[in-house]
Design a protein around this motif. Structure first.
Motif, PDB file in Angstrom:
ATOM      1  N   ASP A 284      -6.045   1.652  14.638  1.00 51.28           N
ATOM      2  CA  ASP A 284      -5.494   1.189  15.688  1.00 51.28           C
ATOM      3  C   ASP A 284      -4.102   0.200  14.847  1.00 51.28           C
ATOM      4  O   ASP A 284      -3.123  -0.087  15.920  1.00 51.28           O
ATOM      5  N   ASN A 285      -3.836   0.119  13.741  1.00 53.37           N
ATOM      6  CA  ASN A 285      -2.728  -1.069  12.846  1.00 53.37           C
ATOM      7  C   ASN A 285      -1.756   0.202  12.402  1.00 53.37           C
ATOM      8  O   ASN A 285      -0.790  -0.491  12.278  1.00 53.37           O
ATOM      9  N   SER A 286      -1.193   1.400  12.877  1.00 55.92           N
ATOM     10  CA  SER A 286      -0.613   2.416  12.275  1.00 55.92           C
ATOM     11  C   SER A 286       0.422   3.178  13.070  1.00 55.92           C
ATOM     12  O   SER A 286       1.404   3.209  12.467  1.00 55.92           O
TER      13      SER A 286
ATOM     14  N   GLY B 108       5.633   5.893  16.304  1.00 58.57           N
ATOM     15  CA  GLY B 108       5.906   4.796  14.673  1.00 58.57           C
ATOM     16  C   GLY B 108       7.232   4.726  14.689  1.00 58.57           C
ATOM     17  O   GLY B 108       7.738   4.026  13.975  1.00 58.57           O
ATOM     18  N   GLY B 109       8.040   5.701  14.712  1.00 60.14           N
ATOM     19  CA  GLY B 109       9.059   6.108  13.841  1.00 60.14           C
ATOM     20  C   GLY B 109       9.020   5.862  12.982  1.00 60.14           C
ATOM     21  O   GLY B 109      10.327   5.853  12.003  1.00 60.14           O
ATOM     22  N   TYR B 110       8.200   7.037  11.939  1.00 63.00           N
ATOM     23  CA  TYR B 110       8.234   7.022  10.303  1.00 63.00           C
ATOM     24  C   TYR B 110       9.373   8.121  10.430  1.00 63.00           C
ATOM     25  O   TYR B 110       8.945   8.843  10.982  1.00 63.00           O
TER      26      TYR B 110
ATOM     27  N   PHE C 239       0.400   3.171   3.274  1.00 63.83           N
ATOM     28  CA  PHE C 239      -1.605   3.363   3.314  1.00 63.83           C
ATOM     29  C   PHE C 239      -1.871   4.403   1.647  1.00 63.83           C
ATOM     30  O   PHE C 239      -2.827   5.597   2.501  1.00 63.83           O
TER      31      PHE C 239
ATOM     32  N   CYS D  39      -4.810   3.181   8.679  1.00 67.03           N
ATOM     33  CA  CYS D  39      -4.594   2.026   8.024  1.00 67.03           C
ATOM     34  C   CYS D  39      -6.075   1.296   7.449  1.00 67.03           C
ATOM     35  O   CYS D  39      -6.290   1.047   6.013  1.00 67.03           O
TER      36      CYS D  39
ATOM     37  N   PRO E  28       3.236   0.676  14.446  1.00 67.30           N
ATOM     38  CA  PRO E  28       4.628  -0.539  14.645  1.00 67.30           C
ATOM     39  C   PRO E  28       4.671  -0.551  16.412  1.00 67.30           C
ATOM     40  O   PRO E  28       6.116  -1.627  16.410  1.00 67.30           O
ATOM     41  N   GLN E  29       4.876   0.369  16.772  1.00 65.99           N
ATOM     42  CA  GLN E  29       5.995   0.930  18.396  1.00 65.99           C
ATOM     43  C   GLN E  29       4.617   1.086  19.568  1.00 65.99           C
ATOM     44  O   GLN E  29       5.162   2.054  20.105  1.00 65.99           O
ATOM     45  N   PRO E  30       3.917   0.577  19.515  1.00 62.68           N
ATOM     46  CA  PRO E  30       2.792   1.103  20.473  1.00 62.68           C
ATOM     47  C   PRO E  30       3.199   0.990  22.162  1.00 62.68           C
ATOM     48  O   PRO E  30       2.034   0.905  23.013  1.00 62.68           O
TER      49      PRO E  30
ATOM     50  N   HIS F 219       9.642   8.229  17.495  1.00 60.98           N
ATOM     51  CA  HIS F 219       9.721   6.541  17.716  1.00 60.98           C
ATOM     52  C   HIS F 219       8.481   6.255  19.028  1.00 60.98           C
ATOM     53  O   HIS F 219       7.914   5.224  19.187  1.00 60.98           O
TER      54      HIS F 219
ATOM     55  N   GLY G 195       1.235  -1.134   0.511  1.00 62.88           N
ATOM     56  CA  GLY G 195       0.391   0.006   0.048  1.00 62.88           C
ATOM     57  C   GLY G 195       1.150   1.605   0.158  1.00 62.88           C
ATOM     58  O   GLY G 195       0.568   2.289   0.023  1.00 62.88           O
TER      59      GLY G 195
ATOM     60  N   GLY H 148      -8.765  -0.039   7.725  1.00 61.74           N
ATOM     61  CA  GLY H 148      -9.516  -1.205   7.433  1.00 61.74           C
ATOM     62  C   GLY H 148     -10.041  -1.122   9.211  1.00 61.74           C
ATOM     63  O   GLY H 148     -10.785  -2.246   9.298  1.00 61.74           O
ATOM     64  N   CYS H 149      -9.127  -0.251  10.349  1.00 59.94           N
ATOM     65  CA  CYS H 149      -9.691  -0.986  11.180  1.00 59.94           C
ATOM     66  C   CYS H 149     -10.720  -0.295  11.889  1.00 59.94           C
ATOM     67  O   CYS H 149     -11.790   0.599  10.844  1.00 59.94           O
TER      68      CYS H 149
END
Ligand SMILES: NC(=O)c1ccc[n+]([C@@H]2O[C@H](COP(=O)([O-])OP(=O)(O)OC[C@H]3O[C@@H](n4cnc5c(N)ncnc54)[C@H](O)[C@@H]3O)[C@@H](O)[C@H]2O)c1
Ligand SMILES: [Zn+2]
Ligand SMILES: [Zn+2]
Lengths: 212, 391
Positions: B105-107, B133-135, B147, B90, B109-111, B130, B26, B92-93
């Motif tokens: 809920d899903n975007s 999410g650390g993007y 996405f 995302c 990755p470091q929750p 971070h 995506g 989709g949640c």
């Protein structure tokens, strides 16, 4: 045509494979002793997936999607009708491998048992409808047992398996809901290779828990 | 490629970094054409929002051109001129499906960090530490947008880069702040903070039906800009007792809705401010609360306090008693970019909102460090510095 039980097993295998059981207990942490029953440590975790129960199960019928989900670290082999063998490597490397046997107990419930791995471990996954049409609750129970040496070194004293299980469920949820598990490691940065390695450690702590 | 990186508390530098590539189906890669500074960056740079790492690429308010798309991307094409919401969602949640994108809920990755700090983890945000999410961020020649179909929107022809860029963050944040107020028409709305966010909140409140909008700040050029561009009334809090002034302007009632668009580094005059600063510097409290306290005290009984300034942790002297006994409605949150951007782009194209004037300092990426200095010190009438990496 893949049967329903089989699909269901694939979901379980996904859970088992993503968990990386060996890793789960190889970490130590002193707070929060998990509950103990008959010499087993027991942890419970659940996650809510925003899809109906059939949707959650059907997701795993797509072999291509499953292979991508398991990419690299796990293989599945059918033993007979309701039994599968799963072989996997630890997700975060380290090269340790382990094997598990997965059994479909009833529609919506399956168990797994590690037959060859660093720790004795077994688990159970159950799918339950979430209230208010919120989708499906995936509820998991993980039991593990540790030898005296590990215990002496404090390796048993952790809630790490708990965190690893939660991480697993989060990954499964993400795969079903949006088809990918986001990864931001090695996004562009001005870090030197040494700084990048240190940052990867921080990322892993922030992703899975554990001591920073 | 070149990118503006965080190098430690208060330190930035433009460096060579590797180019991003498609990593998930995506993803899209965007060549950045305009990337703005935001008040939130100041919280990150100064170490008040935690979990920054040396070398992190900053920037989350941006637009550009799609140069590569992942195999799963359906809606976008290479060559599209797009604006991208700062918040990663995302699609989709449950939260995304109910348009609460900043709670995806899903975007992230470091929750774990935010789960421990706040009980649950909200969405990831591009270029935002971070903990989020650390993007990698957008002050770079290229950025990977996860996405892409959910987060990137085609900019209508005729809308300039330096206007469209604010549909990424300042506009949706301001709009959400006004949306929270539940305006029916004719209300008095007070807005704390005349930065990009506060100005967009003031404009949105007008569009949503406010009868009077009063903007509060201490920077004369910002107050003058707000008055000239938007036709709002203003209060200079450094010269005027804000509570007295608001009471008087509303004949004793207080504003029907109070929008807080200042955030955790809010400034004040007087001894309690010194106390707050010392406590925050010693990390005994994470946030300074001056403007939130004022908003709660000023708000009419039963009114709404809408907080979009960013707060991270624990605060001191929160006037809970006033909020409780006056039966206030408190609304707050990170903005749901994807919910508002398409509507805002239409209003932009139609000329109803014109945020282009916020871009007081368009600069090449190489001048990024100076750009932040201008913005942080509010020098030279700087409202927002907009960096142009491909210039
Ligand atoms: N909720 C969200 O999704 C979201 C999105 C973007 C920005 N923000 C936050 O919004 C806030 C404002 O952002 P910005 O880009 O406009 O920042 P900015 O720094 O440009 O503006 C802040 C303004 O507040 C003024 N101010 C300081 N103390 C004050 C006080 N006591 N009373 C009144 N005004 C005061 C400053 O003089 C300044 O003009 C920041 O906290 C930022 O993090 C939130
Ligand atoms: Zn911002
Ligand atoms: Zn989502």
């Amino acid at each position: 045509m893949i049967g329903r039980a089989t699909r269901w097993t694939l979901l379980g295998a996904g859970v088992v494979a993503v968990t990386g059981v060996g890793r789960a207990v190889a970490r130590r942490r002193r707070r929060h002793q998990p509950e103990r029953q008959d010499g087993w440590y027991v942890v419970h975790r659940g996650v809510t997936v925003d899809r109906p129960r059939d949707g959650v199960i059907d997701f795993w019928t797509d072999r291509e999607r499953l292979d991508r989900a398991l990419a690299g670290w796990a293989t599945l082999e059918q033993l007979d009708g309701g039994r599968w063998r799963c072989e996997a490597a630890e997700r975060t490397g380290g090269g340790r491998r382990w094997r598990a046997e997965i059994t479909v107990e009833s529609p919506g419930v399956l168990r797994w048992r590690v037959t060859d791995g660093p720790v004795a471990q077994e688990g159970r996954v159950e799918l339950v409808d979430a209230p208010q049409g919120r989708g499906t609750e995936i509820r998991a129970e993980l039991r593990y047992r540790l030898g005296p040496v590990r215990r002496a070194f404090g390796l048993a004293a952790g809630d790490e398996p708990d965190l690893a299980l939660r991480d697993t469920l989060r990954r499964v949820k993400a795969l079903v809901e949006c088809g990918e598990v986001v990864d931001t490691r090695r996004d562009p940065s001005g870090r030197s290779p040494r700084q990048e390695r240190a940052t990867d450690k921080v990322r892993e702590k922030l992703a899975t828990g554990g001591r920073a | 490629m070149r990118a503006l990186c965080w190098e430690g508390v208060g330190k930035l530098a433009v460096r060579d970094v590797p180019e991003p590539r498609i990593r998930a189906d995506g993803d899209v890669v965007v060549r950045v054409r305009a990337s703005s500074v935001c008040g939130s960056d100041l919280h990150l740079i100064n170490g008040y929002l935690p979990a920054m790492r040396e070398g992190d690429v900053l920037g989350h308010e941006f637009m550009g051109e799609v140069v590569e798309t992942g195999p799963g991307v359906r809606r976008l094409r290479v060559g599209d001129r797009v604006v991208v919401g700062s918040v990663v969602a995302c699609g989709g949640c449950w939260y995304c499906r109910t348009e609460q994108y900043s709670l995806c809920d899903n975007s992230n990755p470091q929750p774990v960090f935010t789960e421990k700090l706040w009980g649950h983890s909200p969405a990831g945000i591009l270029g935002y530490s971070h903990a989020a999410g650390g993007y990698a961020g957008s002050h770079a020649e290229y950025i990977r947008v996860p996405f892409g179909d959910v987060g990137a929107f085609r900019v209508p022809d005729g809308v300039s880069d330096d206007a469209a860029v604010f549909a990424s963050d300042a506009m949706p944040t301001g709009w959400m702040a006004a949306d929270f107020c539940g305006l029916k028409g004719g209300e008095v709305v007070a807005v704390w903070g005349a930065g990009g966010v506060g100005q967009m909140a003031a404009r949105s409140a007008q569009i949503l039906g406010a009868g009077r909008v009063i903007v509060i700040d201490r920077l004369p050029e910002r107050l003058a800009t707000a008055a000239a561009r938007l036709g709002v009334e203003t209060i200079d809090y450094a010269r005027t007792d804000v509570l007295e002034a608001l009471r008087e302007m509303t004949a004793g009632r207080g504003p029907d809705a109070c929008i807080e668009a200042v955030g955790m580094e809010s400034h004040d005059v007087g001894p309690s401010y010194a106390y707050d600063r010392v406590k925050q510097a010693a990390r005994l409290q994470t946030d300074r609360l001056v403007s939130v306290r004022q908003a709660i005290m000023a708000c009419r009984k039963g009114g709404t306090v809408s907080i979009v300034g960013v707060y991270a942790g624990l605060v001191d002297k929160f006037p809970l008693g006033a909020a409780m006994n006056k039966a206030l409605v408190l609304r707050m949150g990170q903005m749901h970019a994807q919910r508002y951007i398409p509507m805002l782009l239409e209003r932009l194209a139609g000329g109803e909102i014109d945020p282009g004037y916020l871009a007081t300092h368009p600069l090449p990426l190489e001048d990024g460090v100076r750009g932040y200095e201008l913005f942080e010190k509010k020098r030279d009438g700087c409202l927002r510095t907009v960096l142009h990496p491909s210039a």
